[in-house]
Design a protein around this motif. Structure first.
Motif, mmCIF file in Angstrom:
data_model
loop_
_atom_site.group_PDB
_atom_site.id
_atom_site.type_symbol
_atom_site.label_atom_id
_atom_site.label_comp_id
_atom_site.label_asym_id
_atom_site.label_seq_id
_atom_site.Cartn_x
_atom_site.Cartn_y
_atom_site.Cartn_z
ATOM 1 N N ILE A 7 0.839 -1.206 0.000
ATOM 2 C CA ILE A 7 0.000 0.000 0.000
ATOM 3 C C ILE A 7 0.869 1.249 0.000
ATOM 4 C CG2 ILE A 7 -1.645 1.339 1.382
ATOM 5 C CD1 ILE A 7 -2.862 -1.395 2.228
ATOM 6 N N GLU A 8 1.885 1.275 0.838
ATOM 7 C CA GLU A 8 2.785 2.430 0.900
ATOM 8 C C GLU A 8 3.521 2.617 -0.423
ATOM 9 O OE1 GLU A 8 4.363 5.837 2.165
ATOM 10 O OE2 GLU A 8 2.813 4.705 3.201
ATOM 11 N N GLY A 9 3.941 1.517 -1.021
ATOM 12 C CA GLY A 9 4.611 1.589 -2.313
ATOM 13 C C GLY A 9 3.715 2.181 -3.388
ATOM 14 N N LYS A 10 2.448 1.791 -3.383
ATOM 15 C CA LYS A 10 1.506 2.336 -4.364
ATOM 16 C C LYS A 10 1.275 3.823 -4.138
ATOM 17 C CE LYS A 10 -0.994 -1.769 -5.729
ATOM 18 N NZ LYS A 10 -2.301 -2.368 -5.978
ATOM 19 N N LYS A 11 1.185 4.231 -2.879
ATOM 20 C CA LYS A 11 1.009 5.653 -2.566
ATOM 21 C C LYS A 11 2.206 6.453 -3.067
ATOM 22 C CE LYS A 11 -1.824 5.237 1.592
ATOM 23 N NZ LYS A 11 -1.836 5.443 3.048
ATOM 24 N N GLN A 12 3.388 5.943 -2.824
ATOM 25 C CA GLN A 12 4.599 6.639 -3.259
ATOM 26 C C GLN A 12 4.660 6.714 -4.784
ATOM 27 O OE1 GLN A 12 7.856 4.575 -1.405
ATOM 28 N NE2 GLN A 12 7.426 5.438 0.609
ATOM 29 N N TRP A 13 4.275 5.623 -5.459
ATOM 30 C CA TRP A 13 4.302 5.608 -6.921
ATOM 31 C C TRP A 13 3.297 6.613 -7.489
ATOM 32 C CZ3 TRP A 13 7.651 4.604 -10.384
ATOM 33 C CH2 TRP A 13 7.285 4.454 -11.718
ATOM 34 N N ARG A 14 2.098 6.681 -6.902
ATOM 35 C CA ARG A 14 1.096 7.651 -7.357
ATOM 36 C C ARG A 14 1.590 9.082 -7.159
ATOM 37 N NH1 ARG A 14 -3.135 4.297 -4.592
ATOM 38 N NH2 ARG A 14 -3.766 2.813 -6.185
ATOM 39 N N ALA A 15 2.230 9.349 -6.042
ATOM 40 C CA ALA A 15 2.784 10.687 -5.783
ATOM 41 C C ALA A 15 3.879 11.004 -6.805
ATOM 42 C CB ALA A 15 3.323 10.778 -4.360
#
Length: 105
Positions: A7-15
């Protein structure tokens, strides 16, 4: 890797993608070409490292000066990418090493 890491990885990728979309159009086009090239060439630590975010930082700073992206990196995008990763192990390097270990040439 747990679900929180995903989840954190996806948030970082979206940012990260939002930062790319904030770049001028010529920078976005070149960034996407660089990203495709780097994913194909395969620096081993591409997703764990700071290379992609560093490129966005560099592009944002360069765009703020009003210079076009090709003025900043030159006409040969692949050569620019190769220079960025020249000291990074790639999946191709690992493959070559595995052939040597198996007695190949």
């Amino acid at each position: 890797m747990g679900i929180q890491d995903v989840i954190e990885g996806k948030k970082q990728w979206r940012a990260h993608l939002a930062r790319v979309k904030a770049l001028p159009p010529d920078y976005q086009i070149v960034y996407k070409e660089m990203q495709k090239y780097l994913f194909k060439v395969g620096p081993v630590d591409l997703l764990e490292g700071n290379l992609l975010s560093g490129i966005v930082d560099f592009f944002a700073e360069s765009a703020a000066t009003g210079r076009g992206v090709l003025e900043v990196i030159g006409e040969d995008v692949a050569a620019f990418c190769d220079e960025l990763i020249k000291d990074s192990p790639t999946y191709a390097d690992r493959y070559q090493e595995s052939l040597k270990d198996k007695g190949g040439h």
